[in-house]
Design a protein around this motif. Structure first.
Motif, PDB file in Angstrom:
ATOM      1  N   VAL A 178       0.940  -1.300  -0.045  1.00 55.63           N
ATOM      2  CA  VAL A 178       0.028  -0.061   0.028  1.00 55.63           C
ATOM      3  C   VAL A 178       0.881   1.412   0.050  1.00 55.63           C
ATOM      4  N   MET A 179       1.968   1.123   0.802  1.00 57.51           N
ATOM      5  CA  MET A 179       2.846   2.537   0.929  1.00 57.51           C
ATOM      6  C   MET A 179       3.449   2.767  -0.304  1.00 57.51           C
ATOM      7  N   ALA A 180       3.839   1.434  -0.967  1.00 57.43           N
ATOM      8  CA  ALA A 180       4.636   1.655  -2.318  1.00 57.43           C
ATOM      9  C   ALA A 180       3.791   2.444  -3.424  1.00 57.43           C
ATOM     10  N   GLU A 181       2.548   1.919  -3.193  1.00 59.62           N
ATOM     11  CA  GLU A 181       1.599   2.671  -4.085  1.00 59.62           C
ATOM     12  C   GLU A 181       1.420   4.417  -3.809  1.00 59.62           C
ATOM     13  N   ALA A 182       1.243   4.321  -2.376  1.00 60.70           N
ATOM     14  CA  ALA A 182       1.197   5.778  -1.952  1.00 60.70           C
ATOM     15  C   ALA A 182       2.466   6.794  -2.508  1.00 60.70           C
ATOM     16  N   ARG A 183       3.505   6.357  -2.326  1.00 62.50           N
ATOM     17  CA  ARG A 183       4.944   6.913  -2.758  1.00 62.50           C
ATOM     18  C   ARG A 183       4.647   7.373  -4.417  1.00 62.50           C
ATOM     19  N   GLU A 184       4.079   6.094  -5.175  1.00 63.62           N
ATOM     20  CA  GLU A 184       4.000   6.594  -6.469  1.00 63.62           C
ATOM     21  C   GLU A 184       3.059   7.503  -6.802  1.00 63.62           C
ATOM     22  N   ILE A 185       2.008   7.770  -6.078  1.00 64.31           N
ATOM     23  CA  ILE A 185       0.869   8.576  -6.140  1.00 64.31           C
ATOM     24  C   ILE A 185       1.265  10.095  -6.180  1.00 64.31           C
ATOM     25  N   VAL A 186       2.360  10.361  -4.978  1.00 68.26           N
ATOM     26  CA  VAL A 186       2.712  11.649  -4.830  1.00 68.26           C
ATOM     27  C   VAL A 186       4.130  12.109  -5.474  1.00 68.26           C
ATOM     28  N   GLY A 187       4.682  11.045  -5.616  1.00 68.75           N
ATOM     29  CA  GLY A 187       5.752  11.306  -6.692  1.00 68.75           C
ATOM     30  C   GLY A 187       7.007  11.955  -6.026  1.00 68.75           C
ATOM     31  N   THR A 188       7.700  12.798  -6.578  1.00 65.69           N
ATOM     32  CA  THR A 188       8.767  13.611  -6.308  1.00 65.69           C
ATOM     33  C   THR A 188       8.392  14.898  -5.761  1.00 65.69           C
ATOM     34  N   THR A 189       7.293  15.313  -6.115  1.00 63.56           N
ATOM     35  CA  THR A 189       6.980  16.644  -6.035  1.00 63.56           C
ATOM     36  C   THR A 189       6.609  16.996  -4.491  1.00 63.56           C
ATOM     37  N   PRO A 190       6.621  18.325  -4.023  1.00 61.08           N
ATOM     38  CA  PRO A 190       6.287  18.632  -2.572  1.00 61.08           C
ATOM     39  C   PRO A 190       5.112  18.133  -2.118  1.00 61.08           C
ATOM     40  N   THR A 191       4.922  17.272  -1.011  1.00 53.53           N
ATOM     41  CA  THR A 191       3.937  16.632  -0.479  1.00 53.53           C
ATOM     42  C   THR A 191       3.771  16.994   0.998  1.00 53.53           C
ATOM     43  N   TYR A 192       2.329  17.041   1.484  1.00 48.22           N
ATOM     44  CA  TYR A 192       2.085  17.200   2.698  1.00 48.22           C
ATOM     45  C   TYR A 192       1.668  15.751   3.339  1.00 48.22           C
ATOM     46  N   ILE A 193       1.988  15.609   4.606  1.00 47.99           N
ATOM     47  CA  ILE A 193       1.473  14.382   5.267  1.00 47.99           C
ATOM     48  C   ILE A 193       0.472  14.901   6.512  1.00 47.99           C
ATOM     49  N   SER A 194      -0.707  14.252   6.332  1.00 47.40           N
ATOM     50  CA  SER A 194      -1.610  14.671   7.301  1.00 47.40           C
ATOM     51  C   SER A 194      -2.136  13.322   8.258  1.00 47.40           C
ATOM     52  N   TYR A 195      -1.729  13.218   9.488  1.00 47.92           N
ATOM     53  CA  TYR A 195      -1.968  11.987  10.295  1.00 47.92           C
ATOM     54  C   TYR A 195      -3.186  12.292  11.267  1.00 47.92           C
ATOM     55  N   ASP A 196      -4.276  11.678  11.293  1.00 46.87           N
ATOM     56  CA  ASP A 196      -5.560  11.858  12.107  1.00 46.87           C
ATOM     57  C   ASP A 196      -5.159  10.797  12.907  1.00 46.87           C
ATOM     58  N   ILE A 197      -4.955  10.905  14.496  1.00 44.64           N
ATOM     59  CA  ILE A 197      -4.647   9.815  15.248  1.00 44.64           C
ATOM     60  C   ILE A 197      -5.990   8.713  15.055  1.00 44.64           C
ATOM     61  N   ASP A 198      -7.159   9.026  14.691  1.00 45.21           N
ATOM     62  CA  ASP A 198      -8.230   8.041  14.686  1.00 45.21           C
ATOM     63  C   ASP A 198      -7.892   7.052  13.408  1.00 45.21           C
ATOM     64  N   PHE A 199      -6.861   7.258  12.771  1.00 42.31           N
ATOM     65  CA  PHE A 199      -6.435   6.293  11.908  1.00 42.31           C
ATOM     66  C   PHE A 199      -6.162   4.769  12.655  1.00 42.31           C
ATOM     67  N   VAL A 200      -5.555   5.050  13.846  1.00 41.82           N
ATOM     68  CA  VAL A 200      -4.918   4.043  14.829  1.00 41.82           C
ATOM     69  C   VAL A 200      -6.316   3.287  15.249  1.00 41.82           C
ATOM     70  N   ASP A 201      -6.402   2.179  15.596  1.00 39.11           N
ATOM     71  CA  ASP A 201      -7.467   1.376  16.399  1.00 39.11           C
ATOM     72  C   ASP A 201      -7.684   1.953  17.603  1.00 39.11           C
ATOM     73  N   PRO A 202      -9.032   2.352  18.139  1.00 37.76           N
ATOM     74  CA  PRO A 202      -9.317   2.778  19.314  1.00 37.76           C
ATOM     75  C   PRO A 202      -8.505   2.203  20.386  1.00 37.76           C
ATOM     76  N   THR A 203      -8.380   0.849  20.177  1.00 39.58           N
ATOM     77  CA  THR A 203      -7.596  -0.005  21.511  1.00 39.58           C
ATOM     78  C   THR A 203      -6.370   0.792  21.875  1.00 39.58           C
ATOM     79  N   PHE A 204      -5.513   1.090  20.897  1.00 40.95           N
ATOM     80  CA  PHE A 204      -4.210   1.785  20.985  1.00 40.95           C
ATOM     81  C   PHE A 204      -4.469   3.435  21.010  1.00 40.95           C
ATOM     82  N   ALA A 205      -5.574   3.859  20.635  1.00 41.35           N
ATOM     83  CA  ALA A 205      -5.544   5.357  20.459  1.00 41.35           C
ATOM     84  C   ALA A 205      -7.026   5.672  21.000  1.00 41.35           C
TER      85      ALA A 205
END
Ligand code: MN
Ligand code: MN
Length: 320
Positions: free
Chosen positions: A226-253
């Motif tokens: 999955v992450m290899a595909e993500a890298r291909e989508i954004v390529g080498t151009t400037p990229t923002y990373i936005s991380y919502d903690i609710d990505f993680v299972d609520p057992t951990f977060a």
């Protein structure tokens, strides 16, 4: 090797429970500091949750994250990266919002990040709810649209709430695409799950070409693929990373406003960031940590652990 001024205080010198907590025990600097021009990566708190539609609390996030971040040491055990040796980092303090006025708050946040980018500082932001990303992007993407890797249970692509309210934590990336801050063809959203209102958000994603990777696909294919595909989508151009903690299972977060079950564990939460090493990173954020729902403190500790992984790949990309 950065000099000692920009080196976090080691737990070998001063125990980690002692001292005034700054992000990762870095020096605290405002824009008038005589050495501000040397800073390459700025850690910024945005204590604001006026875009929250359900359970509030992320306005308390930055303070709790700073406290938890004193647990972070200088070296990444998995990758060997020592971010504070690679880039000069500082805690630039909090953006002071206006909790009673959402538009005024967004203007204040954008003005802060305008100053930050004028000094060539790359920001790592601690939210705040997810609406925080919009005023940040307004400053970072002023000249040309960015790509984005977005970790979240939710698309945050809804048009509006409550019959026409355009600015909530469920709408930031709809606005960002409309305003030309994001290039939708270079946006990937990972981890989407949970019950939904309808297909309005995902229909928009399809229409503009945003790649949406639901959690079922994430688990079926695995992190590396999955992450290899993500890298291909954004390529080498400037990229923002936005991380919502609710990505993680609520057992951990558990300490977040809109938890969704059936998510990644805390190991996978870190792995997905490591897989983005080498991207052209224009900035990153970690949002939606809500201390009032985080009675164990585990969510804040996971949050700063994710921030440390983000910092490691940012420091790597800052270094020529
Ligand atoms: Mn979100
Ligand atoms: Mn979310």
């Amino acid at each position: 090797m950065t000099e000692s001024f920009f080196t976090p205080i080691s737990g070998m010198e001063l125990p980690r429970f002692a001292g005034v907590p700054s992000f990762m025990r870095l020096p605290v600097m405002d824009f008038d500091h005589p050495r501000i021009s040397e800073v390459q990566i700025g850690l910024v708190g945005v204590p604001w949750d006026s875009g929250t539609t359900n359970r509030p609390g992320p306005r308390h996030g930055p303070r709790q994250l700073r406290d938890a971040s004193t647990m972070i040491r200088a070296q990444n055990g998995a990758t060997g990266v020592r971010p504070f040796d690679l880039a000069r980092c500082a805690d630039l303090g909090d953006v002071g919002p206006n909790p009673a006025d959402i538009i005024d708050s967004m203007e204040r946040i954008t003005a802060f990040y305008d100053t930050l980018t004028s000094k060539n500082i790359v920001p790592l932001t601690a939210g705040g709810d997810h609406l925080t990303s919009l005023p940040v992007l307004r400053a970072l993407a002023k000249d040309s649209p960015l790509g984005m890797v977005h970790f979240d249970s939710h698309t945050d692509l809804y048009h509006s709430y409550f019959g026409g309210t355009m600015y909530t934590h469920g709408t930031p990336f709809r606005r960002a695409v409309e305003e030309g801050l994001l290039d939708p063809k270079r946006v990937v959203q990972i981890g989407i799950r949970g019950s939904t209102y309808d297909d309005e958000d995902t229909d928009f994603a399809k229409a503009v070409g945003i790649r949406l990777i639901r959690i079922e696909e994430f688990f079926a294919r695995g992190v590396a693929d999955v992450m290899a595909e993500a890298r291909e989508i954004v390529g080498t151009t400037p990229t923002y990373i936005s991380y919502d903690i609710d990505f993680v299972d609520p057992t951990f977060a558990p300490g977040t406003g809109t938890p969704e079950v059936g998510g990644p564990n805390s190991f996978q939460a870190l792995e997905v960031v490591r897989a983005l090493d080498g991207l052209n990173i224009a900035g990153a954020d970690l949002v939606e940590v809500s201390p009032p729902f985080d009675s164990s403190g585990n969510t804040a500790f996971l949050g700063v652990s994710i921030m440390f992984e983000l910092l490691c790949i940012m420091a790597d990309s800052t270094t020529p």
